[in-house]
Design an enzyme around this catalytic site. Structure first.
Site, PDB file in Angstrom:
ATOM      1  N   ARG A  38     -35.552  38.665-161.598  1.00  0.00           N
ATOM      2  CA  ARG A  38     -35.211  39.154-162.925  1.00  0.00           C
ATOM      3  C   ARG A  38     -34.553  37.995-163.662  1.00  0.00           C
ATOM      4  O   ARG A  38     -33.835  37.192-163.055  1.00  0.00           O
ATOM      5  CB  ARG A  38     -34.242  40.345-162.861  1.00  0.00           C
ATOM      6  CG  ARG A  38     -34.872  41.663-162.425  1.00  0.00           C
ATOM      7  CD  ARG A  38     -35.841  42.221-163.475  1.00  0.00           C
ATOM      8  NE  ARG A  38     -36.392  43.526-163.126  1.00  0.00           N
ATOM      9  CZ  ARG A  38     -37.579  43.722-162.550  1.00  0.00           C
ATOM     10  NH1 ARG A  38     -38.337  42.687-162.221  1.00  0.00           N
ATOM     11  NH2 ARG A  38     -38.012  44.944-162.314  1.00  0.00           N
TER      12      ARG A  38
ATOM     13  N   HIS B  24     -43.843  37.909-167.466  1.00  0.00           N
ATOM     14  CA  HIS B  24     -43.587  38.994-166.500  1.00  0.00           C
ATOM     15  C   HIS B  24     -44.898  39.661-166.062  1.00  0.00           C
ATOM     16  O   HIS B  24     -45.083  40.868-166.234  1.00  0.00           O
ATOM     17  CB  HIS B  24     -42.612  40.027-167.097  1.00  0.00           C
ATOM     18  CG  HIS B  24     -41.857  40.780-166.027  1.00  0.00           C
ATOM     19  ND1 HIS B  24     -40.562  41.211-166.180  1.00  0.00           N
ATOM     20  CD2 HIS B  24     -42.220  41.178-164.782  1.00  0.00           C
ATOM     21  CE1 HIS B  24     -40.166  41.843-165.094  1.00  0.00           C
ATOM     22  NE2 HIS B  24     -41.155  41.841-164.221  1.00  0.00           N
TER      23      HIS B  24
ATOM     24  N   GLU C 126     -35.861  39.014-172.361  1.00  0.00           N
ATOM     25  CA  GLU C 126     -37.274  39.315-172.215  1.00  0.00           C
ATOM     26  C   GLU C 126     -37.678  40.301-173.298  1.00  0.00           C
ATOM     27  O   GLU C 126     -37.006  41.332-173.400  1.00  0.00           O
ATOM     28  CB  GLU C 126     -37.521  39.934-170.841  1.00  0.00           C
ATOM     29  CG  GLU C 126     -38.648  39.263-170.106  1.00  0.00           C
ATOM     30  CD  GLU C 126     -38.754  39.709-168.668  1.00  0.00           C
ATOM     31  OE1 GLU C 126     -39.287  40.811-168.457  1.00  0.00           O
ATOM     32  OE2 GLU C 126     -38.310  38.973-167.771  1.00  0.00           O
TER      33      GLU C 126
HETATM   34  C1  DGY Z   1     -41.345  45.156-160.689  1.00  0.00           C
HETATM   35  O1  DGY Z   1     -42.105  46.048-160.276  1.00  0.00           O
HETATM   36  O2  DGY Z   1     -40.129  45.277-160.610  1.00  0.00           O
HETATM   37  C2  DGY Z   1     -41.951  43.933-161.263  1.00  0.00           C
HETATM   38  O3  DGY Z   1     -41.023  43.118-161.869  1.00  0.00           O
HETATM   39  C3  DGY Z   1     -43.056  44.268-162.247  1.00  0.00           C
HETATM   40  O4  DGY Z   1     -44.123  44.776-161.590  1.00  0.00           O
END
Ligand code: DGY
Length: 328
Positions: free
Chosen positions: A241, A289, A270
């Site tokens: 993240r 992402h 983001e």
């Molecule tokens: C998640 O699933 O947490 C990813 O970042 C996106 O698929």
């Protein structure tokens, strides 16, 4: 006997119909708009009746939102990460939160390697230059990147995704170091991976790849001190993240050569606005992402999110529950 009405479910944003077909079969589905993150206020008239909520990772689920949904029985997040959800608030209200681990592991590991190769071998710059007519004569020093074979891959967070990335690393002839809250003896046996402290991993790795969930402990864990600890020839990959990394420190690290480059599938904020300095840095490759954005993976994630949601509506344990405390 009067026919019982199907439960009302909010799907936060549009998804292909065949991906959420089980919801259409068993529930009344209301779909939110596509154009902005969050549960749209236009859905508010449905809040008093809604029993199931299917969210994306960009949809905050807060105490305040939950308070407006008194009949809510389950939240199903279309992601493995659940940092957009106030889990404690859900648990207090007896609401299980579903998520989608496992399914996206291999797709995310593939993209991790796409970023490692892109940044270590200057692929984006080379493609842009070729398109712009800057190919010129073949030269021994053109677009020189890093060798990966024989180097060290540092996995921060050796969960399922970290392991899948490490396994691919062995195929590239890399040695593996890892950090993890708990030792992983089977991983060590299978891959010859060594568990070390974060400090050691940063100092010894040629590629540092982040695969931790965003929690109070991991927020900002890659700050100036940690970036300065990395080798000046090393690459940082963030698939976790954005908030795990201090963005301002990363910009300085890339500008001032504390590290050689970065590959980021996640950023803070983001989306990253187009004027952000990270885009101007030739040693930084950013994807929006898309770690799990592979067709079959994304459909399987949706079907699992539906399954979690339907189980929650029936009062049954979810297949993957992010707040198992809710079951006492
Ligand atoms: C998640 O699933 O947490 C990813 O970042 C996106 O698929």
């Amino acid at each position: 006997m009067p026919k019982q009405e199907k439960p009302l479910v909010i799907v936060a944003h549009p998804m292909p119909e065949d991906w959420i077909a089980p919801l259409y079969e068993h529930t009344r589905v209301v779909v939110g708009p596509a154009d902005r993150p969050g549960i749209d206020p236009s859905l508010a008239p449905y809040f008093p009746q809604v029993e199931g909520l299917l969210t994306w990772l960009s949809d905050p689920v807060t105490e305040d939102l939950l308070a407006q949904m008194p009949r809510l029985k389950v939240v199903s997040n279309y992601a493995v990460g659940v940092d957009n959800i106030d889990l404690a608030a859900c648990t207090r209200r007896g609401i299980p939160v579903g998520h989608t681990p496992g399914i996206l592991t291999e797709a995310v590991a593939d993209l991790t390697w796409a970023l490692i190769l892109a940044v270590a071998r200057n692929i984006v710059q080379a493609v842009e230059d070729a398109r712009a007519g800057k190919w010129g004569m073949w030269s021994p020093t053109g677009w020189l990147g890093a060798d990966l074979h024989g180097k060290t891959l540092g996995i921060v967070g050796m969960g399922q995704i970290g392991q899948a990335v490490a396994r691919r690393g062995l195929g590239f002839g890399m040695k593996v170091l890892y950090t993890s809250r708990t030792p992983k003896p089977q991983v060590e046996a299978e891959m010859g991976a060594r568990r070390v402290s974060l400090e050691t991993l940063l100092a010894e790795s040629d590629v540092v790849s982040l695969h931790v969930p965003l929690t109070p402990e991991t927020r900002g864990m890659m700050g100036e001190a940690q970036l300065r600890r990395m080798k000046s020839t090393a690459y940082l990959i963030n698939m976790a993240r954005g908030k795990v990394v201090d963005t301002d420190a990363l910009v300085r690290a890339l500008r001032e050569g504390w590290i050689a480059g970065a590959g980021l599938d996640v950023t803070d904020p983001e989306p990253l606005p187009p004027e952000h300095p990270l885009y101007r840095l030739p040693n930084c490759v950013i994807t929006p992402h898309i770690g799990s954005a592979a067709r079959e993976t994304r459909k399987r994630m949706a079907l699992l999110a539906c399954e979690n949601l339907l189980l929650g509506l029936e009062g049954k344990p979810l297949r993957h529950c992010a707040n198992p405390d809710v079951y006492g």
